[in-house]
Scaffold this active site. Structure first.
Site, short mmCIF file in Angstrom:
data_model
loop_
_atom_site.label_atom_id
_atom_site.label_comp_id
_atom_site.label_asym_id
_atom_site.label_seq_id
_atom_site.Cartn_x
_atom_site.Cartn_y
_atom_site.Cartn_z
N GLY A 82 0.70 -0.82 -0.21
CA GLY A 82 0.05 0.10 0.04
C GLY A 82 0.66 1.28 0.03
O GLY A 82 1.73 1.21 -0.43
N HIS A 113 3.98 -2.94 -2.34
CA HIS A 113 4.85 -1.82 -1.98
C HIS A 113 6.11 -2.63 -0.67
O HIS A 113 6.50 -1.94 -0.57
CB HIS A 113 4.43 -0.83 -1.66
#
Length: 181
Positions: A82, A113
């Site tokens: 995120g 991420h």
């Protein structure tokens, strides 16, 4: 589990609950926050655009005080993706925790991420790492081999289990749980 505001909703909620179902105790902490406080999540979806879309997700209640976080007291680390990794990687205390887990050879699971935190901590040189495709330049710049996988795939290299996005939860968590024993 290290998280921050606008962590990807599924990438925090699903592992948090699934690992508990498997019998693991999961402590979710965020810098500057205490147990009982909440972080906001973001929902990322793949809707045919050039990249994912982003919408406001749920509030996620933390169950552990970040100030008490000590890598020596835990068996493993989970790094959801995120938006939160992009700012968590600027916090030296977060990077120190990640380095301590890596130095001890403890299992570390990172998705989407989340590997941005591994690159910033400098712990993935000469490893095979997957991540969201936009993170590939950071992974290779950190000296790791970027592994392209189907969005449902995951890769384990030593104590690291990584995957490109939340659709990989089944495989990612299966491989991580195998490391946990």
């Amino acid at each position: 589990m290290l998280v921050g505001d606008f962590v990807e909703d599924y990438e925090v909620m699903v592992p948090f609950q699934a690992l508990q179902i498997c019998g693991h105790e999961v402590a979710a902490a965020s810098p500057g926050k205490k147990a009982g406080e909440v972080i906001r999540t973001a929902i990322h979806d793949f809707e045919g655009d050039q990249t994912y879309s982003e919408k406001r997700g749920h509030n996620f209640q933390l169950n552990f005080d970040y100030a008490s976080a000590d890598a020596g007291a835990f068996d493993a680390l989970v790094l959801p993706g995120g938006r939160s990794p992009e700012f968590l990687r600027l916090d030296q205390s977060v990077l120190n925790i990640i380095r301590a887990f890596a130095a001890a050879g403890k299992p570390i699971a990172a998705v989407c991420h989340g590997p941005q935190l591994l690159t910033a901590a400098g712990v993935i040189a000469n490893r095979r790492i997957s991540a969201y495709p936009a993170v590939k330049p950071e992974v290779t710049a950190a000296g790791a081999e970027y592994v392209e996988l189907p969005v449902t795939g995951a890769v384990t290299d030593g104590n690291f289990v990584t995957a490109p996005a939340w659709p990989a939860h089944v495989e990612w968590l299966k491989q991580f749980n195998a490391l946990l024993g």
